[in-house]
Design a protein around this motif. Structure first.
Motif, PDB file in Angstrom:
ATOM      1  N   ALA A  21      38.617  -0.788  19.436  1.00 16.00           N
ATOM      2  CA  ALA A  21      37.210  -0.726  19.027  1.00 16.00           C
ATOM      3  C   ALA A  21      37.090  -0.873  17.517  1.00 16.00           C
ATOM      4  O   ALA A  21      38.010  -0.553  16.783  1.00 16.00           O
ATOM      5  N   ARG A  22      35.953  -1.388  17.090  1.00 19.10           N
ATOM      6  CA  ARG A  22      35.648  -1.450  15.663  1.00 19.10           C
ATOM      7  C   ARG A  22      34.340  -0.728  15.428  1.00 19.10           C
ATOM      8  O   ARG A  22      33.480  -0.674  16.297  1.00 19.10           O
ATOM      9  N   THR A  23      34.179  -0.140  14.244  1.00 18.78           N
ATOM     10  CA  THR A  23      32.974   0.635  13.981  1.00 18.78           C
ATOM     11  C   THR A  23      31.821  -0.298  13.639  1.00 18.78           C
ATOM     12  O   THR A  23      32.008  -1.439  13.249  1.00 18.78           O
ATOM     13  N   THR A  24      30.622   0.266  13.775  1.00 20.21           N
ATOM     14  CA  THR A  24      29.431  -0.506  13.443  1.00 20.21           C
ATOM     15  C   THR A  24      29.225  -0.464  11.943  1.00 20.21           C
ATOM     16  O   THR A  24      29.962   0.168  11.204  1.00 20.21           O
ATOM     17  N   ARG A  25      28.163  -1.133  11.523  1.00 21.46           N
ATOM     18  CA  ARG A  25      27.785  -1.134  10.109  1.00 21.46           C
ATOM     19  C   ARG A  25      27.541   0.299   9.612  1.00 21.46           C
ATOM     20  O   ARG A  25      27.982   0.683   8.525  1.00 21.46           O
ATOM     21  N   ILE A  28      30.742   2.039   8.878  1.00 17.31           N
ATOM     22  CA  ILE A  28      31.345   1.620   7.614  1.00 17.31           C
ATOM     23  C   ILE A  28      30.647   2.322   6.453  1.00 17.31           C
ATOM     24  O   ILE A  28      31.288   2.817   5.524  1.00 17.31           O
ATOM     25  N   ALA A  31      31.772   5.877   6.217  1.00 17.82           N
ATOM     26  CA  ALA A  31      33.113   5.985   5.661  1.00 17.82           C
ATOM     27  C   ALA A  31      33.086   5.801   4.149  1.00 17.82           C
ATOM     28  O   ALA A  31      33.757   6.533   3.403  1.00 17.82           O
ATOM     29  N   LEU A  32      32.288   4.831   3.687  1.00 17.86           N
ATOM     30  CA  LEU A  32      32.202   4.573   2.246  1.00 17.86           C
ATOM     31  C   LEU A  32      31.544   5.742   1.526  1.00 17.86           C
ATOM     32  O   LEU A  32      31.989   6.167   0.456  1.00 17.86           O
ATOM     33  N   PRO A 122      32.192  -6.584   5.294  1.00 17.34           N
ATOM     34  CA  PRO A 122      30.887  -6.731   5.967  1.00 17.34           C
ATOM     35  C   PRO A 122      29.664  -6.191   5.221  1.00 17.34           C
ATOM     36  O   PRO A 122      28.607  -6.795   5.295  1.00 17.34           O
ATOM     37  N   LEU A 123      29.795  -5.096   4.474  1.00 15.42           N
ATOM     38  CA  LEU A 123      28.598  -4.409   3.985  1.00 15.42           C
ATOM     39  C   LEU A 123      27.642  -5.257   3.160  1.00 15.42           C
ATOM     40  O   LEU A 123      26.436  -5.227   3.369  1.00 15.42           O
TER      41      LEU A 123
END
Lengths: 294, 330
Positions: A21-25, A28, A31-32, A122-123
């Motif tokens: 799985a990958r996290t959504t926006r 992210i 996390a930042l 991505p951000l």
């Protein structure tokens, strides 16, 4: 770097793909945000990066601990607990903390070039700049709220009444949030434009601390000269004076400065103007990061 | 599989007359693709356009099927990027940094840690990963930069001058690593360099840019085909090379000194060298092979007549430099 460092072991292990799985926006951004707050306090960085923020945090707690101590030992009344004036009183420490730690979030990325890695992820520049700003706000909040909470909880333990203290501390907490946002905007702008840590620190101290002195002086002069409106609006020059003024006008707190706003209307106007300035500052910050992507 | 496709991609900075990238139409597929050009040829501009960081002045492009104008975020999720310049915070440990970058690309915490350790081992930073990156050598920094581009298991990596500033041994390591990423890891690679010789060795396909214009986009082996030219080195008393050269010229060969070597042009082949007729074409090939052998015989005989030692007869293969020599007026 020589050849023997890289050969041997590396070739034995095959590359593994990642299919999980990958996290959504939003993930992210979270996390930042968290990594930013922790970085301000030196976590995830070198050991000595933790010294300054924690030393300053310790120093800013001293008055709170002493006040609570006096209260419980000598049994003075709870009126001694002046929450809303606390951060203006220790403004020097707040400014030092912000000036020293804002470059961690703003100068470091731009100076070391990490920004190009963030922007290639991505951000995107806008979300990145705003998340960095939010990280700084949260870090400053942790710094300015901790002594207030020590005062509040210590005061309650020493026998102050919850019903009397709660509204007063609520005003101070709201003021602290406003202060954190304003100070974060100023220092993030300074830090993202100066790039060098030393310059950023000096710049933030200049703007925040000298601004505070100048504003207080200006208010004094304007007030004695009878120019009360000017005295009120001078508060926009310093976040500390402004927060004090708004707290006095809207939250019935006691003031530390010569000319706080005297009516609710003035207080609201000041608050509105400060928020507008803050949004302008944030827009400038976003612009700064967008130009870095190009 | 096509991973990058551009259509008339043009980028002009401000009101500058010459575009940084002019009407570029290329296709990039699997394996390692080299993007070659001098400084300022438009390599970095192309990468920034492909990442959706810059908006093109005109034209369009897709990366992994996503349009660069509309789906920048999807592209940046799926692509790993290693910039040319320094981009490492000196006060972070490498492992923490790579984990963080993995998180920023959308990996959950546990996989980010696992993959960071994995990737650092692949790039050869297993031992040094707990050190602060401020103390890293240039070679280690390049590896750390490569690791952060791979940590999220990208579907395509773009490497901007990965060998910049490396000594010859570290350069060879880095090139081998890039080749492994493209072939063993199965991740398509777009790698830029201004050193043609490097890309010659590792890339399957080469795109040559010059002054924002596309010079060539071809499979590497077509660049490197046998040119028919022969390089000869002789040894003997006195002025051996000059005597050999004069003797060869006397036998009707076109030759010129090339350093300590003599470069001899191929013999011209008589008769039909090409055509639609398969028999004639086969004859042409036979004739070419015969000319190839005859040239070597001539060289051998000439050297024997002059009583010189023949050190080598070497077929001269094409090199990427020739692209510039042929097509760019000096």
């Amino acid at each position: 770097m020589s050849a023997q460092d890289s050969t041997g072991v590396i070739h034995d292990i095959g590359y593994r793909r990642y299919a999980g799985a990958r996290t959504t926006r939003a993930g992210i951004i979270r996390a930042l945000l968290l990594s930013g707050v922790l970085a301000v306090f030196g976590f995830g960085r070198s050991g000595k990066a933790k010294v300054l923020p924690f030393a300053l945090l310790g120093m800013t707690l001293v008055p709170a601990v002493i006040q609570v101590g006096i209260m419980s030992l000598i049994g003075l009344s709870a009126d001694l607990l002046n929450y809303s004036a606390y951060n203006a009183g220790s403004s020097f420490l707040v400014v030092l903390f912000v000036a020293a730690q804002a470059p961690v979030l703003f100068s470091r990325d731009l100076r070391s070039g990490v920004i190009s890695l963030y922007l290639a992820r991505p951000l995107g520049a806008t979300a990145f700049a705003l998340t960095r700003w939010a990280s700084l706000v949260l870090a400053i909040l942790a710094f300015v709220l901790t002594p207030l909470l020590v005062l509040f909880i210590g005061g309650l333990a020493a026998g102050a009444s919850l019903r009397e203290e709660l509204p007063r501390v609520a005003v101070a907490l709201a003021g602290a949030v406003l202060l954190a946002m304003l100070v974060a905007t100023v220092s993030s702008l300074v830090a993202s434009w100066t790039l060098r840590r030393g310059l950023a620190i000096a710049g933030s101290i200049m703007v925040l601390l000298v601004g505070l002195g100048v504003t207080a002086g200006l208010q004094e002069v304007a007030d004695t000269e009878g120019a009360t409106t000017l005295a009120h609006w001078a508060a926009l020059l310093s976040p500390f004076v402004l927060v004090d003024s708004v707290q006095v006008a809207l939250g019935d707190a006691s003031t530390q400065f010569p000319a706080p706003a005297d009516t609710v209307a003035t207080g609201l106007l000041l608050l509105g103007a400060a928020l507008v300035l803050m949004f302008l500052g944030m827009a400038l910050l976003v612009r700064r990061y967008r130009s870095k992507g190009a | 599989m096509t991973v990058i496709e551009t259509q008339g991609l043009t980028k002009r900075y401000g009101s500058v007359q010459a575009p940084a990238l002019a009407d570029l139409t290329i296709e990039v597929g699997d394996g390692v693709t080299g993007l070659v050009g001098a400084n300022g040829a438009g390599k970095s501009t192309l990468i920034k356009l492909l990442l959706g960081l810059l908006a093109p002045t005109s034209g369009s492009a897709t990366v992994l099927g996503h349009d660069i104008g509309r789906a920048g975020e999807q592209i940046r999720r799926a692509v790993g990027y290693m910039p040319e310049h320094d981009c490492l915070p000196p006060d972070m440990r490498c492992i923490d940094f790579v984990v963080h970058m993995g998180r920023m690309s959308g990996l959950p915490p546990a996989p980010a840690r696992e993959r960071a350790a994995d990737v650092l081992r692949h790039v050869g930073l297993a031992e040094e990963r707990y050190r602060l990156m401020g103390g890293y050598s240039t070679g280690m920094k390049q590896r750390a930069k490569l690791a952060q581009a791979l940590v999220h298991d990208p579907e395509l990596v773009m490497l901007d001058e990965p060998t910049n500033g490396l000594d010859p041994a570290a350069r060879d390591d880095m090139l081998a690593l890039v080749q492994r990423i493209g072939h063993d890891f199965g991740i398509p690679v777009l790698v830029t360099s201004h050193l043609l010789g490097e890309l010659e060795r590792i890339s399957d396909h080469v795109v040559v840019l010059d002054g924002g214009q596309l010079l060539r986009s071809e499979a590497t082996r077509t660049f490197l085909a046998d040119t028919g030219t022969v390089l000869v080195e002789v040894t003997g008393e006195g002025d051996a090379q000059r005597r050999m050269g004069e003797a060869l010229a006397a036998r009707g060969l076109t030759c010129r000194p090339q350093g300590s070597l003599i470069e001899i042009d191929p013999l011209t082949v008589d008769g039909p060298s090409s055509g639609d007729d398969p028999v004639a074409a086969a004859d042409g090939q036979d004739a070419a092979a015969a000319a190839h052998d005859r040239l070597r015989d001539l060289v051998r005989d000439t050297a024997a007549d002059l009583d010189l030692g023949l050190v080598r007869i070497q077929a001269r293969t094409g090199r990427l430099e020739d692209v510039f020599r042929d097509e760019v007026p000096a």
